[in-house]
Design an enzyme around this catalytic site. Structure first.
Site, PDB file in Angstrom:
ATOM      1  N   GLY A   1       0.538  -1.454   0.041  1.00  0.00           N
ATOM      2  CA  GLY A   1      -0.214   0.024   0.332  1.00  0.00           C
ATOM      3  C   GLY A   1       0.593   1.318   0.181  1.00  0.00           C
TER       4      GLY A   1
ATOM      5  CD  GLN B   1      20.978  31.466 -15.678  1.00  0.00           C
ATOM      6  OE1 GLN B   1      21.085  32.616 -14.762  1.00  0.00           O
ATOM      7  NE2 GLN B   1      21.715  30.808 -16.080  1.00  0.00           N
TER       8      GLN B   1
ATOM      9  CD  GLN C   1       5.833  30.479  -5.206  1.00  0.00           C
ATOM     10  OE1 GLN C   1       4.470  30.257  -4.070  1.00  0.00           O
ATOM     11  NE2 GLN C   1       5.875  32.061  -5.060  1.00  0.00           N
TER      12      GLN C   1
ATOM     13  CG  HIS D   1       0.915  26.906 -12.457  1.00  0.00           C
ATOM     14  ND1 HIS D   1       1.544  26.271 -12.870  1.00  0.00           N
ATOM     15  CD2 HIS D   1      -0.312  26.521 -13.757  1.00  0.00           C
ATOM     16  CE1 HIS D   1       0.873  25.529 -13.215  1.00  0.00           C
ATOM     17  NE2 HIS D   1      -0.060  25.999 -14.299  1.00  0.00           N
TER      18      HIS D   1
ATOM     19  N   GLY E   1      -0.908  33.239  -9.193  1.00  0.00           N
ATOM     20  CA  GLY E   1      -1.938  33.566  -8.476  1.00  0.00           C
ATOM     21  C   GLY E   1      -2.731  32.551  -9.346  1.00  0.00           C
TER      22      GLY E   1
ATOM     23  CD  GLU F   1      -1.391   2.357   2.795  1.00  0.00           C
ATOM     24  OE1 GLU F   1      -2.882   2.768   2.912  1.00  0.00           O
ATOM     25  OE2 GLU F   1      -1.614   0.874   3.001  1.00  0.00           O
TER      26      GLU F   1
ATOM     27  CG  ASN G   1       5.634  10.966   4.565  1.00  0.00           C
ATOM     28  OD1 ASN G   1       4.622  10.096   5.078  1.00  0.00           O
ATOM     29  ND2 ASN G   1       5.950  11.799   4.218  1.00  0.00           N
ATOM     30  CD  GLU G   2       5.338  13.183  11.396  1.00  0.00           C
ATOM     31  OE1 GLU G   2       4.249  13.257  10.931  1.00  0.00           O
ATOM     32  OE2 GLU G   2       5.767  14.425  11.244  1.00  0.00           O
TER      33      GLU G   2
HETATM   34  C1  LIG Z   1      -7.766  10.788   3.214  1.00  0.00           C
HETATM   35  C2  LIG Z   1      -7.481  10.085   4.045  1.00  0.00           C
HETATM   36  C3  LIG Z   1      -8.048   8.543   4.201  1.00  0.00           C
HETATM   37  C4  LIG Z   1      -7.634   7.511   4.987  1.00  0.00           C
HETATM   38  N1  LIG Z   1      -7.425   6.530   4.339  1.00  0.00           N
HETATM   39  C5  LIG Z   1      -7.728   5.113   5.557  1.00  0.00           C
HETATM   40  C6  LIG Z   1      -7.496   4.184   5.190  1.00  0.00           C
HETATM   41  O1  LIG Z   1      -8.320   3.640   3.985  1.00  0.00           O
HETATM   42  N2  LIG Z   1      -7.817   3.106   6.524  1.00  0.00           N
HETATM   43  C7  LIG Z   1      -7.189   3.300   6.833  1.00  0.00           C
HETATM   44  O2  LIG Z   1      -7.080   2.255   8.116  1.00  0.00           O
HETATM   45  N3  LIG Z   1      -7.136   4.345   7.909  1.00  0.00           N
HETATM   46  C8  LIG Z   1      -7.050   5.459   6.536  1.00  0.00           C
HETATM   47  N4  LIG Z   1      -7.324   6.653   7.154  1.00  0.00           N
HETATM   48  C9  LIG Z   1      -6.638   6.797   8.915  1.00  0.00           C
HETATM   49  C10 LIG Z   1      -4.809   7.483   8.306  1.00  0.00           C
HETATM   50  O3  LIG Z   1      -3.925   5.883   8.123  1.00  0.00           O
HETATM   51  C11 LIG Z   1      -4.330   7.813   9.647  1.00  0.00           C
HETATM   52  O4  LIG Z   1      -5.174   8.907   9.280  1.00  0.00           O
HETATM   53  C12 LIG Z   1      -2.655   7.708   9.340  1.00  0.00           C
HETATM   54  O5  LIG Z   1      -2.171   6.516  10.204  1.00  0.00           O
HETATM   55  C13 LIG Z   1      -2.421   8.634  11.272  1.00  0.00           C
HETATM   56  O6  LIG Z   1      -3.200   8.034  12.119  1.00  0.00           O
HETATM   57  P1  LIG Z   1      -3.465   9.140  13.105  1.00  0.00           P
HETATM   58  O7  LIG Z   1      -4.487  10.686  12.902  1.00  0.00           O
HETATM   59  O8  LIG Z   1      -4.708   8.588  13.986  1.00  0.00           O
HETATM   60  O9  LIG Z   1      -2.723  10.474  14.036  1.00  0.00           O
HETATM   61  P2  LIG Z   1      -1.930  10.181  15.592  1.00  0.00           P
HETATM   62  O10 LIG Z   1      -1.903   8.595  15.138  1.00  0.00           O
HETATM   63  O11 LIG Z   1      -3.769  10.868  16.075  1.00  0.00           O
HETATM   64  O12 LIG Z   1      -1.044  11.245  15.267  1.00  0.00           O
HETATM   65  C14 LIG Z   1      -0.886  12.764  15.096  1.00  0.00           C
HETATM   66  C15 LIG Z   1       0.870  13.303  15.222  1.00  0.00           C
HETATM   67  O13 LIG Z   1       1.046  12.687  16.065  1.00  0.00           O
HETATM   68  C16 LIG Z   1       2.670  12.372  14.850  1.00  0.00           C
HETATM   69  N5  LIG Z   1       2.868  11.294  15.714  1.00  0.00           N
HETATM   70  C17 LIG Z   1       2.313   9.507  16.044  1.00  0.00           C
HETATM   71  N6  LIG Z   1       2.931   8.952  16.567  1.00  0.00           N
HETATM   72  C18 LIG Z   1       3.973   9.355  17.048  1.00  0.00           C
HETATM   73  C19 LIG Z   1       5.052   8.717  17.626  1.00  0.00           C
HETATM   74  N7  LIG Z   1       5.752   6.915  17.700  1.00  0.00           N
HETATM   75  N8  LIG Z   1       6.202   9.356  17.425  1.00  0.00           N
HETATM   76  C20 LIG Z   1       6.700  10.844  16.254  1.00  0.00           C
HETATM   77  N9  LIG Z   1       5.202  10.833  15.883  1.00  0.00           N
HETATM   78  C21 LIG Z   1       4.044  10.293  15.916  1.00  0.00           C
HETATM   79  C22 LIG Z   1       1.749  11.610  13.652  1.00  0.00           C
HETATM   80  O14 LIG Z   1       2.769  11.290  12.478  1.00  0.00           O
HETATM   81  C23 LIG Z   1       0.802  12.753  13.611  1.00  0.00           C
HETATM   82  O15 LIG Z   1       1.580  13.461  12.842  1.00  0.00           O
HETATM   83  C24 LIG Z   1      -7.066   7.769   5.926  1.00  0.00           C
HETATM   84  C25 LIG Z   1      -6.974   9.414   6.287  1.00  0.00           C
HETATM   85  C26 LIG Z   1      -7.281  10.182   5.795  1.00  0.00           C
HETATM   86  C27 LIG Z   1      -6.915  11.335   6.052  1.00  0.00           C
END
Ligand SMILES: Cc1cc2nc3c(=O)[nH]c(=O)nc-3n(C[C@H](O)[C@H](O)[C@H](O)COP(=O)(O)OP(=O)(O)OC[C@H]3O[C@@H](n4cnc5c(N)ncnc54)[C@H](O)[C@@H]3O)c2cc1C
Length: 168
Positions: free
Chosen positions: A29, A66, A124, A126, A128, A151, A154-155
């Protein structure tokens, strides 16, 4: 699902390993999310190239400045680097190598961050109009922003990579 009884012979895999199997499913994924991000960023770069050839400022097309040419070059370099890295991660995954999970996490982090930055630069370029719905760039930027979150954020990708490094 209350009171559902499932016969023991229907068990898939080993008891207690369900979470591990679910996490493994995320590797592919993550490649998928990275590939989507890469394609959208490429579309944003292509749109910027087209727009810059048309839009004139100070008596010439803006692609003749440039400073903007250098920005285009960086966007191309970063996208190509992201593409090559994504292919490497996909290959590692396909081979079933033990470092596959780490590569998928690294590619997801790197490609989605790079793609967002490239699309944001395309907006940017483009001016405005980039901010208006008519040109399609603002939607790409909004859509790419979420790839840095879903998915696994990135943290969390960094967490996976550092854990693997520290356990080696
Ligand atoms: C448009 C959309 C579609 C989605 N689709 C699906 C789907 O199909 N199936 C599904 O299961 N989920 C889905 N999700 C959920 C998605 O996977 C979660 O939102 C994501 O994994 C983050 O979890 P959270 O929102 O609970 O954030 P949180 O866990 O609450 O994190 C909040 C912040 O804290 C940071 N953080 C948390 N723990 C740590 C750590 N240990 N160390 C450092 N930083 C940390 C995170 O990186 C983030 O910046 C979807 C989300 C969106 C927005």
């Amino acid at each position: 699902m209350d009171d559902v009884v499932i016969p023991a012979e229907n068990l898939l895999g080993s008891e207690g390993d369900g979470f591990k199997y679910a996490m493994k499913g995320l590797d592919g994924g993550r490649l998928n999310i990275a590939a989507s991000a890469l394609g959208a960023a490429q579309a944003a770069l292509d749109k910027a190239l087209g727009y810059m050839a048309e839009r004139k400022a100070f008596g010439k097309p803006i692609n003749q400045f440039q400073a903007l040419q250098f920005r285009l070059a960086d966007m191309e370099i970063e996208l190509q680097a992201a593409r090559v890295f994504l292919y490497k991660a996909a290959w590692t995954y396909d081979q079933g190598l033990p470092e596959g999970t780490k590569y998928c996490a690294m590619a997801k982090r790197f490609v989605t961050d790079t793609a967002f930055e490239v699309a944001n630069q395309a907006l940017q370029l483009h001016g405005g109009y980039g901010y208006l719905a008519d040109y399609g760039i603002e939607k790409i930027v909004r859509d790419l922003r979420v790839h840095q979150i879903l998915e696994g954020t990135n943290e969390i990708m960094r967490l996976i990579v550092s854990r693997q490094l520290l356990s080696d």
